[in-house]
Enzyme design. Structure first.
Site, mmCIF file in Angstrom:
data_model
loop_
_atom_site.group_PDB
_atom_site.id
_atom_site.type_symbol
_atom_site.label_atom_id
_atom_site.label_comp_id
_atom_site.label_asym_id
_atom_site.label_seq_id
_atom_site.Cartn_x
_atom_site.Cartn_y
_atom_site.Cartn_z
ATOM 1 N N CYS A 32 -25.448 -62.441 2.881
ATOM 2 C CA CYS A 32 -25.500 -60.292 2.836
ATOM 3 C C CYS A 32 -24.922 -60.538 1.112
ATOM 4 C CB CYS A 32 -24.746 -59.643 3.468
ATOM 5 S SG CYS A 32 -22.101 -60.025 3.520
ATOM 6 N N ASP A 34 -25.464 -62.143 -1.317
ATOM 7 C CA ASP A 34 -26.884 -62.599 -2.214
ATOM 8 C C ASP A 34 -28.631 -61.190 -2.610
ATOM 9 O OD1 ASP A 34 -26.585 -65.442 -2.838
ATOM 10 O OD2 ASP A 34 -26.752 -65.616 -0.684
ATOM 11 N N HIS A 95 -18.330 -56.744 5.297
ATOM 12 C CA HIS A 95 -20.498 -57.168 5.175
ATOM 13 C C HIS A 95 -20.234 -56.332 3.884
ATOM 14 C CE1 HIS A 95 -24.502 -57.535 6.726
ATOM 15 N NE2 HIS A 95 -24.808 -57.024 6.785
ATOM 16 N N GLU A 111 -30.427 -54.863 5.228
ATOM 17 C CA GLU A 111 -29.960 -55.495 4.712
ATOM 18 C C GLU A 111 -30.082 -57.412 5.008
ATOM 19 O OE1 GLU A 111 -26.471 -55.027 8.005
ATOM 20 O OE2 GLU A 111 -28.201 -55.370 9.649
ATOM 21 N N HIS A 206 -1.935 0.133 -0.563
ATOM 22 C CA HIS A 206 -1.558 0.250 0.507
ATOM 23 C C HIS A 206 -1.732 -1.825 0.890
ATOM 24 C CE1 HIS A 206 0.637 3.147 1.809
ATOM 25 N NE2 HIS A 206 -0.537 3.819 1.228
ATOM 26 N N HIS A 313 3.460 1.417 -2.843
ATOM 27 C CA HIS A 313 4.050 1.947 -1.527
ATOM 28 C C HIS A 313 5.698 2.098 -1.891
ATOM 29 C CE1 HIS A 313 3.979 2.633 3.609
ATOM 30 N NE2 HIS A 313 4.327 3.403 3.004
ATOM 31 N N CYS A 321 5.691 -2.615 2.173
ATOM 32 C CA CYS A 321 4.458 -2.958 1.734
ATOM 33 C C CYS A 321 4.316 -3.055 -0.275
ATOM 34 C CB CYS A 321 3.874 -1.439 2.067
ATOM 35 S SG CYS A 321 2.074 -1.553 2.278
#
Length: 481
Positions: A32, A34, A95, A111, A206, A313, A321
């Site tokens: 593989c 190669d 592989h 492959e 707010h 606020h 807030c």
């Protein structure tokens, strides 16, 4: 260094290689490795290093030649990629193959020697066998690497001195555009609030203390026909989420939004929605739409944006807030640490004013956050009110972001966020996942994500077991983006 072939040319080379045999190094038949070398030589005129295929990503310097990607649950291979399988293949040598097609579920490759028939005659040099280059489908696996060559450009670049070059013209950069606000004026009908007798003198911003579902439209549905008893609990002039603005009161009406006579009579209240439940990105977008609406109103009334016309606020009553905005833009959380100090209040107001002025000038500002906040991720420092707890004692919250692993493998679990749950797989260094949930359980912070229909749970740092917001966290095992 750019490859000698374009991607299209290399794909054609791969197709013509089917049914052939390659022995690039002249040893042990048609391995593989190669075939990988044959393709690499066609691209760069070079051979790859490594004892086995699994060594290819690490034994070679790919700088300028290719980009190496480690497989992750949502990685998508491309035709022309070299795919390297780990040591659980090829009797420990790994592989290697060339990708010709790919989806998120599988890859199709060319492959050689997948079946072990590339070297069968026992002769070491050159060696021979019956197996040829074959087209085959494989599942993604872990670990697995993909090496993407820097292919030659489909159209070769021309010299800047070439007479075929067109004269360069200045091209205007596209300018960002403001979101087109959808303003819905549908004044509450359950009670006719009194008139103030003039335009508002200032705007009060707010944060609504609402959940993820508390959008402008949701407020409209819940309040437009609400009785006086409900409106007495609080009603602002406008509610903003996404690109939607619900105007609940006329500009000429008094609002009940500050628990203060001056604030109610002379101020125009705007609620940034979803402040307790939305992720930071959503909330910041809601803020930007609010700033855009503030700019529109101030220009309509002939008012500038300054500390007198943009109010908070908490200037009118003792309240946390706008709590979410405070955390994001000053790093101070008034929900857990008490009232916002004066210097932080001015810091937040000045941020609001700067953003609003940009919209008034026709510009599109960029939302910024304090270095002391965790705007990129509630994983770092969650907002306590966003957490929920299930019957297993797991604290959890919704959050969408990407975790990229650092330099050590992490064991991924299935079923749930417990170290005793079944192992899913090893999350490799450099891998990433796009998660949708964050959890505190079993001494760790976990993120949850789904891949190929399977829910996975990945620990990303340690947790001391304390309930939020008092939890103590260890170092993050990667990065959040």
């Amino acid at each position: 260094m750019q490859a000698k072939l374009t991607k299209k040319e290399f794909i054609e080379w791969l197709k013509t290689s089917e049914g052939k045999q390659y022995n690039a190094d002249g040893w042990y038949g048609f391995q593989c490795f190669d075939y990988a070398n044959a393709g690499w030589k066609a691209l760069f005129g070079l051979l790859l290093k490594g004892v086995g295929a699994k060594d290819i990503p690490f034994a070679n310097n790919f700088d300028g030649l290719a980009t190496v990607y480690q497989n992750t649950p949502d990685f998508l291979a491309q035709p022309g990629d070299m795919v390297v399988f780990g040591s659980n293949y090829g009797a420990g040598y790994g592989h290697v193959a060339w990708v010709i097609e790919a989806t998120l579920d599988y890859i199709i490759v060319y492959e050689q020697n997948w079946l072990g028939g590339g070297w069968t005659d026992g002769v070491q040099q050159p060696g021979s066998g019956w197996e040829k280059v074959t087209r085959r489908q494989h599942a993604y696996d872990f670990p697995m690497w993909f090496i993407r060559p820097n292919f030659k450009s489909e159209t070769a670049p021309r010299s800047v001195q070439s007479p075929t070059q067109a004269s360069k013209k200045e091209t205007a950069k596209p300018q960002p555009k403001a979101v087109e606000l959808k303003i819905i004026k549908d004044v509450v009908k359950g009670y006719d609030l009194p008139k103030r007798g003039s335009n508002p003198n200032f705007i009060v911003i707010h944060n609504d203390a609402g959940s993820k579902g508390a959008t402008a439209e949701a407020y409209r549905n819940g309040l437009v026909n609400a009785p006086l008893s409900r409106l007495e609990a609080g009603i602002a002039h406008s509610y903003v989420s996404g690109n939607t603005v619900w105007q609940a009161l006329d500009e000429s009406q008094v609002g009940w939004h500050t628990a203060n006579q001056i604030g109610n009579k002379y101020g125009y209240g705007i609620e940034v929605c979803q402040s307790m439940g939305a992720d930071n990105a959503t909330f910041l977008k809601n803020e930007q739409a609010t700033f855009q609406e503030c700019a529109r109103l101030l220009k309509k009334w002939g008012l500038p944006a300054n500390r007198n016309t943009i109010r908070l606020h908490n200037e009118f009553t003792s309240t946390s807030c706008p709590h979410r905005s405070s955390v994001l833009h000053t790093g101070f959380d008034p929900v857990t640490r008490g009232l916002l100090p004066e210097d932080k209040r001015l810091q937040l107001k000045d941020y609001f004013i700067k953003q609003i002025r940009a919209y008034m000038d026709g510009k599109i500002p960029v939302a910024t956050v304090s270095n002391d906040s965790s705007a990129s991720s509630n994983t770092v420092k969650p907002v306590a009110s966003a957490w929920k707890r299930n019957k297993y004692g797991t604290y959890y919250m919704e959050e969408s972001a990407r975790f990229t692993n650092g330099n050590q493998p992490i064991t991924v679990r299935k079923v749930g966020p417990f170290l005793s749950c079944p192992v899913g797989y090893q999350f490799q260094p450099g891998g990433y996942c796009d998660y949708t949930e964050v959890m505190l359980q079993d001494g760790h912070v976990w993120v949850g994500y789904t891949w190929e229909g399977q829910r996975y749970y990945l620990p990303i740092r340690t947790w001391n077991g304390s309930a939020p917001p008092n939890q103590i966290l260890g170092d993050l095992w990667g990065e959040i983006s």
